[in-house]
Design a protein around this motif. Structure first.
Motif, PDB file in Angstrom:
ATOM      1  N   GLU A 115       4.759  22.019  -6.426  1.00  0.00           N
ATOM      2  CA  GLU A 115       3.975  20.913  -5.876  1.00  0.00           C
ATOM      3  C   GLU A 115       3.606  19.904  -6.959  1.00  0.00           C
ATOM      4  OE1 GLU A 115       1.871  23.908  -2.681  1.00  0.00           O
ATOM      5  OE2 GLU A 115       1.756  24.105  -4.857  1.00  0.00           O
ATOM      6  N   GLU A 116       3.282  20.396  -8.140  1.00  0.00           N
ATOM      7  CA  GLU A 116       2.951  19.497  -9.249  1.00  0.00           C
ATOM      8  C   GLU A 116       4.155  18.636  -9.624  1.00  0.00           C
ATOM      9  OE1 GLU A 116       0.669  19.778 -13.542  1.00  0.00           O
ATOM     10  OE2 GLU A 116       1.834  21.496 -12.844  1.00  0.00           O
ATOM     11  N   THR A 117       5.333  19.227  -9.608  1.00  0.00           N
ATOM     12  CA  THR A 117       6.556  18.473  -9.914  1.00  0.00           C
ATOM     13  C   THR A 117       6.787  17.374  -8.897  1.00  0.00           C
ATOM     14  OG1 THR A 117       7.578  20.372 -11.009  1.00  0.00           O
ATOM     15  CG2 THR A 117       9.050  18.642 -10.203  1.00  0.00           C
ATOM     16  N   MET A 118       6.634  17.693  -7.615  1.00  0.00           N
ATOM     17  CA  MET A 118       6.810  16.681  -6.571  1.00  0.00           C
ATOM     18  C   MET A 118       5.814  15.541  -6.769  1.00  0.00           C
ATOM     19  SD  MET A 118       9.359  17.553  -4.648  1.00  0.00           S
ATOM     20  CE  MET A 118      10.068  18.123  -6.214  1.00  0.00           C
ATOM     21  N   LEU A 119       4.549  15.879  -6.997  1.00  0.00           N
ATOM     22  CA  LEU A 119       3.526  14.855  -7.146  1.00  0.00           C
ATOM     23  C   LEU A 119       3.796  13.966  -8.356  1.00  0.00           C
ATOM     24  CD1 LEU A 119       0.836  13.594  -6.294  1.00  0.00           C
ATOM     25  CD2 LEU A 119      -0.327  15.323  -7.705  1.00  0.00           C
TER      26      LEU A 119
ATOM     27  N   LEU B 172       0.860  -1.184   0.000  1.00  0.00           N
ATOM     28  CA  LEU B 172       0.000   0.000   0.000  1.00  0.00           C
ATOM     29  C   LEU B 172       0.893   1.229   0.000  1.00  0.00           C
ATOM     30  CD1 LEU B 172      -2.582   1.765   0.613  1.00  0.00           C
ATOM     31  CD2 LEU B 172      -2.192   1.229   3.029  1.00  0.00           C
ATOM     32  N   ILE B 173       0.654   2.142  -0.914  1.00  0.00           N
ATOM     33  CA  ILE B 173       1.398   3.410  -0.951  1.00  0.00           C
ATOM     34  C   ILE B 173       0.441   4.549  -0.646  1.00  0.00           C
ATOM     35  CG2 ILE B 173       2.640   5.045  -2.431  1.00  0.00           C
ATOM     36  CD1 ILE B 173       4.001   2.712  -3.758  1.00  0.00           C
ATOM     37  N   HIS B 174       0.865   5.387   0.292  1.00  0.00           N
ATOM     38  CA  HIS B 174       0.055   6.523   0.735  1.00  0.00           C
ATOM     39  C   HIS B 174       0.685   7.817   0.231  1.00  0.00           C
ATOM     40  CE1 HIS B 174      -1.621   9.080   4.303  1.00  0.00           C
ATOM     41  NE2 HIS B 174      -2.461   9.086   3.281  1.00  0.00           N
ATOM     42  N   ILE B 175      -0.030   8.501  -0.645  1.00  0.00           N
ATOM     43  CA  ILE B 175       0.359   9.819  -1.153  1.00  0.00           C
ATOM     44  C   ILE B 175      -0.714  10.795  -0.694  1.00  0.00           C
ATOM     45  CG2 ILE B 175       0.714  11.236  -3.215  1.00  0.00           C
ATOM     46  CD1 ILE B 175       1.575   8.712  -4.692  1.00  0.00           C
ATOM     47  N   THR B 176      -0.343  11.790   0.068  1.00  0.00           N
ATOM     48  CA  THR B 176      -1.381  12.663   0.612  1.00  0.00           C
ATOM     49  C   THR B 176      -1.023  14.136   0.497  1.00  0.00           C
ATOM     50  OG1 THR B 176      -2.825  13.003   2.535  1.00  0.00           O
ATOM     51  CG2 THR B 176      -0.487  12.636   2.989  1.00  0.00           C
ATOM     52  N   ASP B 177      -2.036  14.960   0.505  1.00  0.00           N
ATOM     53  CA  ASP B 177      -1.891  16.423   0.510  1.00  0.00           C
ATOM     54  C   ASP B 177      -0.979  16.971  -0.586  1.00  0.00           C
ATOM     55  OD1 ASP B 177      -3.304  17.347   3.197  1.00  0.00           O
ATOM     56  OD2 ASP B 177      -2.211  15.506   3.636  1.00  0.00           O
ATOM     57  N   PRO B 178      -1.237  16.605  -1.847  1.00  0.00           N
ATOM     58  CA  PRO B 178      -0.528  17.322  -2.911  1.00  0.00           C
ATOM     59  C   PRO B 178      -0.872  18.808  -2.874  1.00  0.00           C
ATOM     60  CG  PRO B 178      -2.220  15.869  -3.829  1.00  0.00           C
ATOM     61  CD  PRO B 178      -2.112  15.540  -2.380  1.00  0.00           C
ATOM     62  N   GLN B 179      -2.126  19.108  -2.597  1.00  0.00           N
ATOM     63  CA  GLN B 179      -2.642  20.462  -2.318  1.00  0.00           C
ATOM     64  C   GLN B 179      -2.016  21.518  -3.231  1.00  0.00           C
ATOM     65  OE1 GLN B 179      -3.231  21.036   1.888  1.00  0.00           O
ATOM     66  NE2 GLN B 179      -3.583  23.219   1.667  1.00  0.00           N
ATOM     67  N   LEU B 180      -2.187  21.303  -4.522  1.00  0.00           N
ATOM     68  CA  LEU B 180      -1.570  22.202  -5.488  1.00  0.00           C
ATOM     69  C   LEU B 180      -2.033  23.641  -5.280  1.00  0.00           C
ATOM     70  CD1 LEU B 180      -1.657  20.166  -8.819  1.00  0.00           C
ATOM     71  CD2 LEU B 180      -0.119  19.965  -6.861  1.00  0.00           C
ATOM     72  N   GLY B 181      -1.092  24.552  -5.102  1.00  0.00           N
ATOM     73  CA  GLY B 181      -1.378  25.959  -4.904  1.00  0.00           C
ATOM     74  C   GLY B 181      -1.118  26.453  -3.505  1.00  0.00           C
ATOM     75  N   MET B 182      -0.841  25.554  -2.566  1.00  0.00           N
ATOM     76  CA  MET B 182      -0.656  25.971  -1.174  1.00  0.00           C
ATOM     77  C   MET B 182       0.571  26.845  -0.996  1.00  0.00           C
ATOM     78  SD  MET B 182       0.004  23.583   2.164  1.00  0.00           S
ATOM     79  CE  MET B 182       0.551  24.322   3.705  1.00  0.00           C
TER      80      MET B 182
ATOM     81  N   GLY C  95      -6.358  12.906   0.262  1.00  0.00           N
ATOM     82  CA  GLY C  95      -7.135  14.137   0.381  1.00  0.00           C
ATOM     83  C   GLY C  95      -6.337  15.403   0.173  1.00  0.00           C
ATOM     84  N   ASP C  96      -7.063  16.513   0.078  1.00  0.00           N
ATOM     85  CA  ASP C  96      -6.505  17.828  -0.246  1.00  0.00           C
ATOM     86  C   ASP C  96      -5.735  17.769  -1.554  1.00  0.00           C
ATOM     87  OD1 ASP C  96      -7.708  18.947   1.928  1.00  0.00           O
ATOM     88  OD2 ASP C  96      -5.871  19.505   2.971  1.00  0.00           O
ATOM     89  N   MET C  97      -6.440  17.360  -2.589  1.00  0.00           N
ATOM     90  CA  MET C  97      -5.849  17.374  -3.915  1.00  0.00           C
ATOM     91  C   MET C  97      -5.664  18.822  -4.389  1.00  0.00           C
ATOM     92  SD  MET C  97      -7.046  14.290  -3.278  1.00  0.00           S
ATOM     93  CE  MET C  97      -8.830  14.196  -3.491  1.00  0.00           C
ATOM     94  N   GLN C  98      -6.615  19.688  -4.086  1.00  0.00           N
ATOM     95  CA  GLN C  98      -6.536  21.098  -4.472  1.00  0.00           C
ATOM     96  C   GLN C  98      -6.295  21.953  -3.246  1.00  0.00           C
ATOM     97  OE1 GLN C  98     -10.759  21.018  -5.794  1.00  0.00           O
ATOM     98  NE2 GLN C  98     -10.975  22.938  -4.662  1.00  0.00           N
TER      99      GLN C  98
ATOM    100  N   ALA D 182       2.852  15.152   0.001  1.00  0.00           N
ATOM    101  CA  ALA D 182       3.471  14.995  -1.311  1.00  0.00           C
ATOM    102  C   ALA D 182       3.786  16.358  -1.907  1.00  0.00           C
ATOM    103  CB  ALA D 182       2.535  14.231  -2.244  1.00  0.00           C
ATOM    104  N   GLY D 183       3.081  17.376  -1.451  1.00  0.00           N
ATOM    105  CA  GLY D 183       3.303  18.739  -1.923  1.00  0.00           C
ATOM    106  C   GLY D 183       4.104  19.540  -0.919  1.00  0.00           C
ATOM    107  N   THR D 184       3.483  20.555  -0.341  1.00  0.00           N
ATOM    108  CA  THR D 184       4.179  21.432   0.597  1.00  0.00           C
ATOM    109  C   THR D 184       4.162  20.836   2.003  1.00  0.00           C
ATOM    110  OG1 THR D 184       3.662  23.417  -0.682  1.00  0.00           O
ATOM    111  CG2 THR D 184       4.191  23.733   1.637  1.00  0.00           C
TER     112      THR D 184
END
Length: 388
Positions: free
Chosen positions: A63-67, A40-50, A86-89, A305-307
């Protein structure tokens, strides 16, 4: 899944519950048989724009590059499933609910006039951020790796309403959402349950019927597996953790309302099966191993995964340290544990900070191992750990 059209934007919560009963908000799925060990891989809070929300709100390149890079690495490990927590945006989807409480619109830049703010809103940054996330995750879809999502507060709002819940679960190809608001994945002795934790942070009465429907789902699953006696581990997939250190800890920005913690935990502890809670929201790492009513309970809060956010200057906090931060109001936590003058150094989306968590799950015994890896560590360290 039933497609919810634009003409249903004024749906009541009651109507959403009825839609749920008809299958639009719930899905049961199975993953393909593999070895006894599941990944199982957990990727969370890319939250692009934060990162740049109050400087350059249309710039989420870091953030997009990291994701994108994390998703590509995740695909190379050929996991059984990927959970996007969660917190894709970043763009808040329903600030009107906050404004009704006398609070300000957090999408508005300081000093921005009405006309300029309206022009910014008209650009549809939330939709653009969702599009960017979906594009970044295409590598997983193309590799036929199952990807499951959960609703974050930036996806449905601090105070979800009919419109944001509809958007989240929409299958409209012109403005797609992310899928069911709750669902199950069962495979080889492990039951994964993804469900909406935002309704346990908000105690708005308008969500009571939806909370009731989600409770029915969880109670039904517990009754079913208690009769089957074949499940060795429950894996709970949510955005916000129920608590960081103690089920009785003070309520705050990064845990549930106390009454809901105990209500849901009482249900999940019923079958006496070890529980693993996988969540995000905190933008830093926390690991807690304890029990609830004698049932083993592990909580893994993954950083972003983002900020990422360094509370008190740390990438990982002890459960007690995390509880102290999580139990505050968010502005107070920022002021005291980030420091407004330190935001530049403590909030970053960079390869030595942004990352993902990997779990090795054993269905026959219910045991698991997990580790957080930054993007820089994924090349060699993660491959070696998975092979061990």
């Amino acid at each position: 899944m039933v497609v919810l059209s634009n003409g249903l934007r004024c749906l009541s919560i009651c109507a959403l519950v009825l839609a749920c009963q008809r299958g639009s908000l719930f899905a049961a799925v199975r993953i393909k048989d593999r070895d006894r060990q599941q990944i199982l891989i957990h990727i969370t809070d890319p939250q692009l724009g934060m990162l740049n929300m109050y400087k350059k709100p249309e710039d989420w390149k870091a953030e997009e590059t990291m994701l994108s890079k994390l998703a590509a690495k995740a695909a190379s490990f050929k996991p059984n499933l990927v959970f996007v927590g969660g917190d894709m945006q970043n763009w808040w989807p329903n600030e009107e609910a906050r404004q009704a409480k006398g609070l300000s619109d957090r999408n508005r830049l300081k000093g921005m006039g009405d006309k300029e703010f309206q022009q910014l809103k008209d650009k549809g940054l939330g939709r653009m951020q969702r599009d960017s996330v979906q594009k970044s995750l295409e590598v997983l879809v193309n590799a036929k790796i199952p990807v499951y999502y959960t609703a974050g507060n930036h996806d449905v709002g601090d105070y979800p309403d009919a419109r944001t819940l509809e958007q989240y679960s929409s299958s409209d190809s012109k403005n797609p959402g992310w899928g069911p608001l709750f669902q199950k994945v069962e495979e080889d002795g492990i039951l994964y349950l993804q469900f909406n934790s935002q309704i346990y942070w908000s105690n708005e009465a308008s969500l009571d019927e939806y909370r009731s429907k989600q409770l029915d789902f969880l109670e039904g699953e517990m009754s079913r597996i208690q009769a089957l006696q074949s499940i060795k581990r429950l894996v709970l997939l949510t955005h916000i953790p129920p608590f960081m250190d103690s089920v009785d800890e003070q309520e705050g920005w990064a845990n549930w309302k106390e009454a809901y913690r105990k209500q849901i935990l009482d249900v999940l502890a019923g079958p006496n099966i070890p529980m693993l809670w996988v969540c995000g929201h905190f933008h830093a790492n926390v690991e807690k191993d304890s029990d609830y009513q004698g049932v083993p309970l592990s909580i893994r809060v993954s950083s972003a995964a983002g900020t990422t956010m360094q509370w008190d200057g740390k990438d990982e906090l002890s459960p007690k340290e995390a509880q102290e931060v999580a139990s505050k109001e968010i502005l107070k936590a920022f002021a005291e544990d980030i420091g407004f003058t330190r935001i530049g150094e403590r909030l970053k989306a960079e390869s030595d900070r942004s990352g993902l968590r990997i779990f090795k799950m054993l269905g026959d015994s219910g045991s698991f191992e997990d580790q957080w890896f930054t993007l820089d560590q994924l090349q060699e360290e993660a491959s070696s750990w998975l092979a061990s």
